[in-house]
Scaffold this active site. Structure first.
Site, short mmCIF file in Angstrom:
data_model
loop_
_atom_site.label_atom_id
_atom_site.label_comp_id
_atom_site.label_asym_id
_atom_site.label_seq_id
_atom_site.Cartn_x
_atom_site.Cartn_y
_atom_site.Cartn_z
N TYR A 157 10.14 -9.85 37.45
CA TYR A 157 9.36 -8.61 37.63
C TYR A 157 9.23 -8.28 39.12
O TYR A 157 9.45 -7.13 39.53
CB TYR A 157 7.99 -8.81 36.98
CG TYR A 157 7.14 -7.57 36.87
CD1 TYR A 157 7.27 -6.71 35.78
CD2 TYR A 157 6.18 -7.28 37.83
CE1 TYR A 157 6.47 -5.57 35.66
CE2 TYR A 157 5.38 -6.15 37.72
CZ TYR A 157 5.52 -5.30 36.64
OH TYR A 157 4.72 -4.18 36.53
N SER A 199 5.21 -1.14 41.46
CA SER A 199 4.00 -1.93 41.19
C SER A 199 3.54 -2.49 42.53
O SER A 199 4.32 -2.53 43.48
CB SER A 199 4.38 -3.09 40.25
OG SER A 199 3.37 -4.07 40.22
P1 NAD Z 1 3.48 -0.39 28.19
O1 NAD Z 1 3.94 -1.67 27.56
O2 NAD Z 1 2.23 0.26 27.72
O3 NAD Z 1 4.65 0.70 28.10
C1 NAD Z 1 5.99 0.38 28.32
C2 NAD Z 1 6.84 1.52 27.81
O4 NAD Z 1 8.23 1.20 28.05
C3 NAD Z 1 6.72 1.73 26.29
O5 NAD Z 1 6.79 3.13 26.02
C4 NAD Z 1 7.94 1.02 25.73
O6 NAD Z 1 8.37 1.52 24.46
C5 NAD Z 1 8.95 1.34 26.83
N1 NAD Z 1 10.11 0.46 26.84
C6 NAD Z 1 10.13 -0.90 26.88
N2 NAD Z 1 11.40 -1.34 26.83
C7 NAD Z 1 12.19 -0.23 26.77
C8 NAD Z 1 13.59 -0.02 26.69
N3 NAD Z 1 14.47 -1.05 26.66
N4 NAD Z 1 14.06 1.25 26.61
C9 NAD Z 1 13.21 2.31 26.61
N5 NAD Z 1 11.87 2.16 26.70
C10 NAD Z 1 11.37 0.91 26.77
O7 NAD Z 1 3.44 -0.73 29.74
P2 NAD Z 1 2.70 -0.02 30.99
O8 NAD Z 1 1.70 -0.98 31.48
O9 NAD Z 1 2.31 1.37 30.69
O10 NAD Z 1 3.89 -0.07 32.04
C11 NAD Z 1 4.62 1.08 32.43
C12 NAD Z 1 5.25 0.83 33.79
O11 NAD Z 1 4.22 0.62 34.75
C13 NAD Z 1 6.14 -0.41 33.83
O12 NAD Z 1 7.27 -0.15 34.64
C14 NAD Z 1 5.24 -1.44 34.49
O13 NAD Z 1 5.97 -2.43 35.15
C15 NAD Z 1 4.47 -0.57 35.46
N6 NAD Z 1 3.20 -1.14 35.92
C16 NAD Z 1 2.22 -1.47 35.03
C17 NAD Z 1 1.05 -2.00 35.53
C18 NAD Z 1 -0.10 -2.36 34.63
O14 NAD Z 1 -1.07 -2.97 35.11
N7 NAD Z 1 -0.09 -2.01 33.37
C19 NAD Z 1 0.89 -2.21 36.90
C20 NAD Z 1 1.90 -1.88 37.76
C21 NAD Z 1 3.08 -1.33 37.26
#
Ligand code: NAD
Length: 256
Positions: free
Chosen positions: A152, A139
């Site tokens: 985080y 991130s």
């Molecule tokens: P999201 O909530 O849409 O998806 C998260 C996914 O992780 C889901 O499929 C959920 O079921 C799964 N998950 C959660 N806990 C779990 C566990 N214990 N075991 C297995 N699967 C698990 O979130 P997102 O925004 O798509 O985030 C995905 C990644 O991207 C994360 O690592 C997040 O930190 C990173 N990220 C997101 C953003 C953003 O703005 N959305 C920005 C930077 C980084």
């Protein structure tokens, strides 16, 4: 079809960024093991629409034994694990002195330790075939901090350190390891933060604008599809010397 005949595992791919990346890898010809909770059938249907084989493994990535089972099942069912995308992640927002200890533990387990476990287990097979692509979803919070996101930010900085270490350990092989560092992407993880901002004044559009204006100069979200395209580039031969990068895709967040 640069991934025809190859297998990808994307953790946390039932939603958001992981689902977007899984779709792009399938579109490029990969068979995909998806993982995560929630609407599993919906996710399988979306990824399988690209015509490759898609399976789901229900591993909770807080548990090393379940991760072990997911890696061996991927290798067993598909014959290899060639592209590993560590994407599962959660967020919790609170000042450090009020940060619940169990939230700290689960964020470190899901966002950081799971990346260690999947890599240590996937690497032997990748080394044996002398080809592999590991893409860790960090991130912008792997490179800079924001207040109230202690666990985080610590986990995402850790992911970048871990990525660099593995990139060095595999530097003379056909395996590469890199991190992507997205800014705001409109997924359920960010929607929660918009919803809690909106609680103050009851206007979700204003909360969205405020969220973007605070950090992301483009005033627009990064999309899961854009991240999927970048992941696909990292899988290409053109990217074979991209090693240990922490690539920000953030609408200008880190340029400030
Ligand atoms: P999201 O909530 O849409 O998806 C998260 C996914 O992780 C889901 O499929 C959920 O079921 C799964 N998950 C959660 N806990 C779990 C566990 N214990 N075991 C297995 N699967 C698990 O979130 P997102 O925004 O798509 O985030 C995905 C990644 O991207 C994360 O690592 C997040 O930190 C990173 N990220 C997101 C953003 C953003 O703005 N959305 C920005 C930077 C980084």
């Amino acid at each position: 079809m640069i991934l025809k005949g190859k297998t990808a595992l994307v953790t946390g791919s039932t939603s958001g960024i992981g689902l977007g990346i899984a779709c792009k890898l399938a579109e490029a010809g990969a068979n995909v093991m998806i993982n995560g909770f929630g609407d599993v059938e919906g996710a399988i249907t979306r990824v399988a629409a690209y015509g490759t084989t898609v399976l789901h493994h229900p591993a909770d990535v807080t548990d090393a034994a379940q991760i072990g089972d997911m890696i061996s099942q991927t290798e067993g069912d598909f014959g290899s694990l060639d592209v590993l995308v560590n994407n599962a992640g959660i967020q919790y927002v609170a000042p450090v002195e009020h940060f619940p200890v169990e939230r700290w533990d689960s964020i470190i387990a899901i966002n950081l330790s799971s990346v260690f476990h999947t890599m240590r287990l996937a690497l032997p097979g990748m080394r044996e075939r002398n080809w592999g692509r590991i893409i860790n979803i960090s991130s912008v919070h792997g490179l800079v901090a924001s207040a109230q996101k202690a666990a985080y930010v610590a986990a995402k900085h850790g992911v970048i350190g871990l990525t660099k270490t593995v990139a060095l350990e595999t530097a003379t092989t056909g395996v590469t390891c890199n991190a992507l560092c997205p800014g705001w992407v409109l997924t359920p993880l960010v929607q929660q933060q918009i919803d809690s901002k909106a609680q103050g004044h009851g206007d979700p559009n204003r909360a969205t604008r405020e969220l973007l204006m605070e950090k992301q100069p483009s005033l627009d979200f990064v999309t899961p599809e854009e991240l999927g395209d970048l992941a696909l580039f990292l899988c290409s031969e053109a990217a074979r010397q991209v090693r240990g990068a922490a690539w920000n895709v953030d609408g200008g967040w880190l340029a400030q």
